[in-house]
Design an enzyme around this catalytic site. Structure first.
Site, PDB file in Angstrom:
ATOM      1  N   CYS A  61     -13.392   1.532   6.124  1.00 44.50           N
ATOM      2  CA  CYS A  61     -12.908   0.098   5.856  1.00 44.50           C
ATOM      3  C   CYS A  61     -14.205  -0.750   5.965  1.00 44.50           C
ATOM      4  O   CYS A  61     -14.583  -1.757   5.425  1.00 44.50           O
ATOM      5  CB  CYS A  61     -11.669  -0.409   6.435  1.00 44.50           C
ATOM      6  SG  CYS A  61     -11.926  -0.054   8.304  1.00 44.50           S
TER       7      CYS A  61
ATOM      8  N   GLU B 130      -4.759  -5.139   8.823  1.00 40.92           N
ATOM      9  CA  GLU B 130      -6.008  -4.629   8.733  1.00 40.92           C
ATOM     10  C   GLU B 130      -6.206  -3.851   7.436  1.00 40.92           C
ATOM     11  O   GLU B 130      -5.886  -2.830   7.225  1.00 40.92           O
ATOM     12  CB  GLU B 130      -6.470  -3.643   9.970  1.00 40.92           C
ATOM     13  CG  GLU B 130      -6.003  -4.259  11.357  1.00 40.92           C
ATOM     14  CD  GLU B 130      -7.166  -5.256  11.752  1.00 40.92           C
ATOM     15  OE1 GLU B 130      -8.020  -5.514  10.971  1.00 40.92           O
ATOM     16  OE2 GLU B 130      -6.865  -5.935  12.855  1.00 40.92           O
TER      17      GLU B 130
HETATM   18  P1  NAD Z   1      -2.538   3.042   1.822  1.00 41.17           P
HETATM   19  O1  NAD Z   1      -2.575   1.715   1.732  1.00 41.17           O
HETATM   20  O2  NAD Z   1      -2.539   3.743   0.644  1.00 41.17           O
HETATM   21  O3  NAD Z   1      -1.964   3.599   3.155  1.00 41.17           O
HETATM   22  C1  NAD Z   1      -1.818   3.376   4.359  1.00 41.17           C
HETATM   23  C2  NAD Z   1      -0.530   3.678   4.910  1.00 41.17           C
HETATM   24  O4  NAD Z   1       0.595   2.856   4.395  1.00 41.17           O
HETATM   25  C3  NAD Z   1      -0.088   5.014   4.745  1.00 41.17           C
HETATM   26  O5  NAD Z   1       0.435   5.476   6.032  1.00 41.17           O
HETATM   27  C4  NAD Z   1       1.155   4.828   3.584  1.00 41.17           C
HETATM   28  O6  NAD Z   1       1.860   5.743   3.696  1.00 41.17           O
HETATM   29  C5  NAD Z   1       1.606   3.489   3.896  1.00 41.17           C
HETATM   30  N1  NAD Z   1       2.218   2.770   3.073  1.00 41.17           N
HETATM   31  C6  NAD Z   1       1.683   2.959   1.445  1.00 41.17           C
HETATM   32  N2  NAD Z   1       2.449   2.224   0.720  1.00 41.17           N
HETATM   33  C7  NAD Z   1       3.569   1.553   1.462  1.00 41.17           C
HETATM   34  C8  NAD Z   1       4.690   0.524   1.525  1.00 41.17           C
HETATM   35  N3  NAD Z   1       4.877   0.165   0.165  1.00 41.17           N
HETATM   36  N4  NAD Z   1       5.298   0.186   2.494  1.00 41.17           N
HETATM   37  C9  NAD Z   1       4.892   0.530   3.674  1.00 41.17           C
HETATM   38  N5  NAD Z   1       3.917   1.446   3.982  1.00 41.17           N
HETATM   39  C10 NAD Z   1       3.048   1.836   2.858  1.00 41.17           C
HETATM   40  O7  NAD Z   1      -4.093   3.123   2.192  1.00 41.17           O
HETATM   41  P2  NAD Z   1      -5.094   4.479   2.566  1.00 41.17           P
HETATM   42  O8  NAD Z   1      -5.409   4.934   1.479  1.00 41.17           O
HETATM   43  O9  NAD Z   1      -4.259   5.251   3.654  1.00 41.17           O
HETATM   44  O10 NAD Z   1      -6.376   3.823   3.510  1.00 41.17           O
HETATM   45  C11 NAD Z   1      -7.308   3.249   2.918  1.00 41.17           C
HETATM   46  C12 NAD Z   1      -7.391   1.830   2.852  1.00 41.17           C
HETATM   47  O11 NAD Z   1      -7.281   1.494   4.157  1.00 41.17           O
HETATM   48  C13 NAD Z   1      -8.536   1.075   2.370  1.00 41.17           C
HETATM   49  O12 NAD Z   1      -8.604   0.047   1.650  1.00 41.17           O
HETATM   50  C14 NAD Z   1      -9.345   0.755   3.759  1.00 41.17           C
HETATM   51  O13 NAD Z   1     -10.485  -0.231   3.677  1.00 41.17           O
HETATM   52  C15 NAD Z   1      -8.240   0.452   4.413  1.00 41.17           C
HETATM   53  N6  NAD Z   1      -8.521   0.415   5.932  1.00 41.17           N
HETATM   54  C16 NAD Z   1      -8.702  -0.680   6.640  1.00 41.17           C
HETATM   55  C17 NAD Z   1      -8.842  -0.674   8.047  1.00 41.17           C
HETATM   56  C18 NAD Z   1      -9.132  -1.958   8.610  1.00 41.17           C
HETATM   57  O14 NAD Z   1      -9.236  -1.911   9.899  1.00 41.17           O
HETATM   58  N7  NAD Z   1      -9.159  -3.214   8.139  1.00 41.17           N
HETATM   59  C19 NAD Z   1      -9.038   0.636   8.946  1.00 41.17           C
HETATM   60  C20 NAD Z   1      -9.022   1.664   7.937  1.00 41.17           C
HETATM   61  C21 NAD Z   1      -8.727   1.679   6.499  1.00 41.17           C
END
Ligand code: NAD
Length: 538
Positions: free
Chosen positions: A291, A257
């Site tokens: 998102c 997602e």
């Molecule tokens: P992010 O990708 O920076 O982090 C999300 C999670 O992934 C965190 O727990 C982080 O520690 C982890 N992470 C980061 N790098 C990783 C890696 N290489 N391997 C595994 N895990 C890793 O995102 P964010 O800043 O926390 O959230 C914002 C983003 O999330 C925005 O792009 C938003 O649109 C998206 N989002 C999507 C949905 C949806 O349902 N489609 C919902 C909420 C947020």
């Protein structure tokens, strides 16, 4: 114009910005409005993740062996515990994420209660596996039932913007269907993950079935490679790609997602103030960090001026402040760096000719950014090409709905979209032409709060669907068990080939697929010989 002096990049994940190696730093619960750290948690390294996985593997078979009704009863107790502790949980979410207490209470806690209730009510029906017939005349002896068996241990990685609701709504279907879960909350909201684990413990879930492992992207990468059976990832497209690559290398499934840049299309017949009020809430609530929010508005020319004026009224009325004040409508962004990224995207648009058409008043404090509406935008600007994960809204005048649809579909993202109109038929016709995971008419975002409706994106916005039956299905192996009604009667397709068999098979083809009644009937006798001709070994 509000421009905090910090720089950050929109497409890097935390894991990219840290040196390789085991995580040594604790993760912190920090109040985004003040910067105050109020709780620290140790980060898990790869060894700690492996130990958690071993505990999950040991605990999961006994949990899976419980009947769906027993598991549903634990989900119901989770619901009841959350309901009892609802104010405490909402206060923590608001303090840790900076969102207004009204949003934490409604979007995180109430919606999770809905999902828990729906999951408990639906699980017995989802798990029932009645015998059914099988398609195809040749298969008349067969019956099938679909066993939904848990996958084993599911890894869940969550972002910080809905720090309780998002992990909770992944944990619910995973646990209900008999899996164990390793959950890594965002490093920015570890407390919301910790409280989720405590609620499940209080609900009587056996030890080891929901374990929260804290840490940043490095811990997330370790979890992805730990040997779980599936990953449910919610976050940015940049991190999601890395998770998908790791899953592909291990040949395990993942559901992603990811980010979005949803279009809102305002048709000429819309009630413009209604549309503006709705778009103002869906874009700017949660400080624009949603998102599935509208991030580009396309307005048919006839309604454009009235819509921009209505948007100005809506935006100027928004109250921006600290999340714990009960009348705050928009809080700070999660960290000053996030506000700085929004300021950079705004500065880029203005430098390329955009006009700030409306801006709310906001505290002149690091981490806050005022809800801002931009007009005179072009597709060269970052606000139109990138995800804006904060309170910025570009509004574009278009000739007609065709142009709006074409421009909406040019985005690399495809999470959701909305159409605003009084004419439901026209709204649905526009919706059908949008390349996106879902479309709402005269609203946005709320689809995520509908426990029974599948949700997920296309294109760069993700893979797979969660929520509803699709969310339960995503957590199981759907295993057909096919039974033959006659235990000792040879199948007509087993060995014994020759001219006679070939003629009988051709007769069966005519009976099953012939294009006229005469042709079909000509196959009857041969088919009877095929089916009843042999009862034992050749
Ligand atoms: P992010 O990708 O920076 O982090 C999300 C999670 O992934 C965190 O727990 C982080 O520690 C982890 N992470 C980061 N790098 C990783 C890696 N290489 N391997 C595994 N895990 C890793 O995102 P964010 O800043 O926390 O959230 C914002 C983003 O999330 C925005 O792009 C938003 O649109 C998206 N989002 C999507 C949905 C949806 O349902 N489609 C919902 C909420 C947020």
């Amino acid at each position: 114009m509000h421009t905090p002096n910090v720089t950050a990049s929109a497409d890097r994940t935390v894991a990219d910005t840290l040196p390789p190696g085991p995580p040594r730093r604790p993760v912190e619960s920090r109040d985004p409005a003040t910067g105050e750290v109020f709780q620290r948690y140790d980060s898990a390294d790869a060894a700690a993740v492996a130990a958690a996985l071993a505990r999950a593997r040991a605990a999961q078979p006994a949990w899976a062996a419980r009947s769906p009704a027993e598991r549903a009863a634990v989900v119901r107790r989770f619901h009841d515990v959350l309901y009892r502790r609802r104010d405490e949980v909402a206060a923590l979410i608001s303090r840790e994420s900076g969102k207004p207490i009204v949003d934490a209470t409604a979007a995180d806690v109430t919606v999770t209660l809905d999902f828990a209730q729906w999951t408990a009510d639906t699980l017995p029906r989802f798990s029932r596996a009645p015998w059914q017939g099988v398609a195809g005349m040749a298969m008349w002896r067969k019956r099938v039932r679909y066993e939904r068996t848990p996958l084993g241990v599911i890894g869940i990685i969550s972002p910080w913007n809905y720090p309780f609701f998002l992990p909770a709504t992944c944990v619910l279907p995973a646990v209900a269907t008999g899996n164990a879960v390793l959950l890594k909350p965002s490093e920015f909201t570890p407390g919301s993950g910790a409280v989720l684990e405590s609620l499940w413990r209080e609900a009587g879930l056996p030890d080891g079935i929901v374990q929260v492992i804290q840490g940043d992207g490095i811990t997330g990468a370790a979890l992805t490679r730990a040997g779980v059976d599936k990953m449910l990832f919610t976050g940015s497209a940049a991190a999601g790609r890395k998770v998908a690559i790791a899953c592909a290398e291990q040949l395990i499934p993942c559901s992603l997602e990811l980010g979005g840049s949803d279009a809102a299309i305002v048709l000429a017949d819309a009630d413009v103030q209604h549309a503006a009020d709705g778009i103002a809430w869906t874009r700017f609530a949660n400080a624009g960090q949603t998102c599935v929010a509208p991030k580009r508005v396309y307005v048919e020319a006839a309604a454009y001026d009235a819509f921009v004026q209505a948007m100005q009224r809506a935006v100027q009325a928004i109250r921006v402040g600290a999340g714990n004040a009960v009348d705050t409508e928009v809080g700070p962004l999660i960290r000053p760096q996030a506000a700085a990224t929004i300021a950079e995207q705004l500065a880029d648009a203005v430098a390329l000719g955009a006009t700030v058409a409306a801006q709310s008043a906001a505290p002149a404090q690091d981490g806050f950014h005022p809800p801002t509406v931009l007009t005179d935008v072009t597709d060269r600007m970052r606000v139109m090409r990138e995800e804006t994960f904060g309170p910025l809204l570009p509004v574009v005048k278009v000739r007609d709905a065709d142009e709006a649809i074409t421009r909406a579909n040019t985005s690399e993202f495809g999470l959701s979209a909305s159409v605003w109109t009084r004419d439901h038929t026209r709204g649905i016709a526009v919706a059908q032409r949008l390349q996106t995971g879902s479309v709402q008419i005269n609203d946005a975002i709320s689809i995520v709060g509908m426990a029974s409706v599948p949700y997920g994106g296309t294109k760069t916005s993700g893979l797979g669907k969660m929520h509803g039956m699709a969310g339960l299905e995503a957590c199981v192996r759907n295993m057909p068990i096919v039974d033959d009604r006659f235990a000792t009667w040879h199948q007509p397709w087993w060995f014994g080939y020759g001219t006679a068999r070939l003629e009988q098979v051709r007769a069966f083809q005519r009976l099953a697929h012939g294009v006229s009644l005469g042709e079909r009937l000509s196959g009857l006798m041969g088919t009877i010989r095929l089916v009843f001709g042999r009862k034992g070994s050749r």
